[in-house]
Design an enzyme around this catalytic site. Sequence first.
Site, PDB file in Angstrom:
ATOM      1  N   HIS A  82       3.597  21.559  30.941  1.00  0.00           N
ATOM      2  CA  HIS A  82       4.864  21.566  30.204  1.00  0.00           C
ATOM      3  C   HIS A  82       5.111  22.934  29.560  1.00  0.00           C
ATOM      4  O   HIS A  82       4.190  23.546  29.032  1.00  0.00           O
ATOM      5  CB  HIS A  82       4.837  20.487  29.115  1.00  0.00           C
ATOM      6  CG  HIS A  82       6.188  20.101  28.622  1.00  0.00           C
ATOM      7  ND1 HIS A  82       6.945  20.922  27.808  1.00  0.00           N
ATOM      8  CD2 HIS A  82       6.931  18.980  28.816  1.00  0.00           C
ATOM      9  CE1 HIS A  82       8.087  20.323  27.530  1.00  0.00           C
ATOM     10  NE2 HIS A  82       8.107  19.147  28.124  1.00  0.00           N
ATOM     11  N   ASP A 412      24.111   0.019  -5.604  1.00  0.00           N
ATOM     12  CA  ASP A 412      24.451   0.191  -7.015  1.00  0.00           C
ATOM     13  C   ASP A 412      23.209   0.508  -7.841  1.00  0.00           C
ATOM     14  O   ASP A 412      23.237   1.390  -8.706  1.00  0.00           O
ATOM     15  CB  ASP A 412      25.129  -1.072  -7.558  1.00  0.00           C
ATOM     16  CG  ASP A 412      25.630  -0.876  -8.971  1.00  0.00           C
ATOM     17  OD1 ASP A 412      26.755  -0.343  -9.131  1.00  0.00           O
ATOM     18  OD2 ASP A 412      24.897  -1.228  -9.920  1.00  0.00           O
TER      19      ASP A 412
END
Length: 541
Positions: A82, A412
């Site tokens: 890779h 809240d």
Amino acid sequence: MSQLVECVPNFSEGNNQEVIDAISQAISQTPGCVLLDVDAGPSTNRTVYTFVGQPECVVEGALSAARTASQLIDMRKHKGEHPRMGALDVCPFIPVRGVSMDECVLCAKAFGQRLAEELNVPVYLYGEAAQMPSRQTLPAIRAGEYEALPEKLKQAEWVPDFGPSSFVPSWGATVTGARKFLIAFNINLLSTKEQAHRIALNLREQGRGKDQPGRLKKVQGIGWYLEEKNLAQVSTNLLDFEVTALHTVYEEARREAQELNLPVVGSQLVGLVPLKALLDAAAFYCDKEKLFVLEEEHRIRLVVNRLGLDSLAPFDPKERIIEYLVPDSGPEQSLLDASLRAFVREVGARSAAPGGGSVAAAVAALGAALASMVGQMTYGRRQFDHLDSTMRRLIPPFHAASAQLTSLVDADARAFAACLGAIKLPKNTPEERDRRTCALQEGLRQAVAVPLKLAETVSQLWPALQELAQCGNLSCLSDLQVAAKALETGVFGAYFNVLINLKDMTDDVFKEKTRHRISSLLQEAKTQAALVLGSLEARKE
């Protein structure tokens, strides 16, 4: 809804299990990080880690992994198939839930700067975090790979975004950035590899070249043969599923296959998938087939069936949907995870949160849920057959609003905590006082935004509630009466929560505009609730 960022660092070691495990442990032991997958490739000599958490947590997790890698990986000895340029080759940050791309860019920049400072290594920014067009793509930055770095770092055009321009032989260089969630999606065909590839060329954005582009934006594709399953696949990468959706790729592949008289026999998702990608597909099939499917579980089951996601192996949503692998809560326990008894007890405890804002959201959510219930108690019954199309239209807004309002119970409490945290910031120097003031004003904006969203959400429901009151199952009359008052009460609570937080804000224009808006929403709620109750009383008589 807690924030969730995915981080997918690629390390240049795929054979030494001790090194692979040590990096895994470094991530797992970072508070707030959940390691979801470790994919080691011996031939590529590379391991891809996937973990999630809140923004600040994933930055710490990536840094912890990099520190470990710096002690165990030596790029002078690295060989693999890779392309790579460093021990930590690439480290993207990806928004998953409640996070913007801009916030992921900030994650990448914070990570890159700290990595460069701590390890004294060169770091480049790519993708959405790129500082210049030439560094937008990973292949462009990685050209020449590790071996080219000694000369590349001497060039003015390749000065790192962070860290030194000097070559660090044991490390190389690292690329970090932000990108959209990549989905690997394969469509199964009873065909040859060549036929599958022909379809892939027609679909993928690159097409057959500059003169023959494909149809689907942000899609890569190739055709191959899956020997172990004895079938071909159109293998695709969706680089942005909000530009080209899963169902779009599948339906376009089916259309292409049909023109070639080829059978499509399901599909395959490789790796994890965001919940939204599947829910978008569910919405498409519900609309296309005029289906009435509300529950999330059922909508996912529909998509699994329509796309044939279980054709090659069982598809377990709990193991494949990224949000299901991580609970929707922050570092502290979510109020939504508590039993009703525990929630009530916590509201009544000697602490400021959860308080009126969370209670208002819970009450409004119950009001929307009651309206949804009444709709469903009307839908699908023989005596109300003539109302089926009406109920199909009326129920979804209540069902959706109930979920939205429920999420505000936690929101809240979090907004209040942010204000409290800002108040506690030091204020000994002018800089500290400025920082505290900015944090407090931002916290107050959030504390205003949550109840305002509650009131805006309820505002969208009144027309549907009026219609439901006039034709819904009359045996549920009291349920609709409670629903109307619960929704009104939720807005009543939102009104006072907005006002109390506006009081300490310094932006007078914002204050006046918001005060006017919340006042009109409260008046609307009072008027509309009275009209609904009047309609119900008239029907009772």
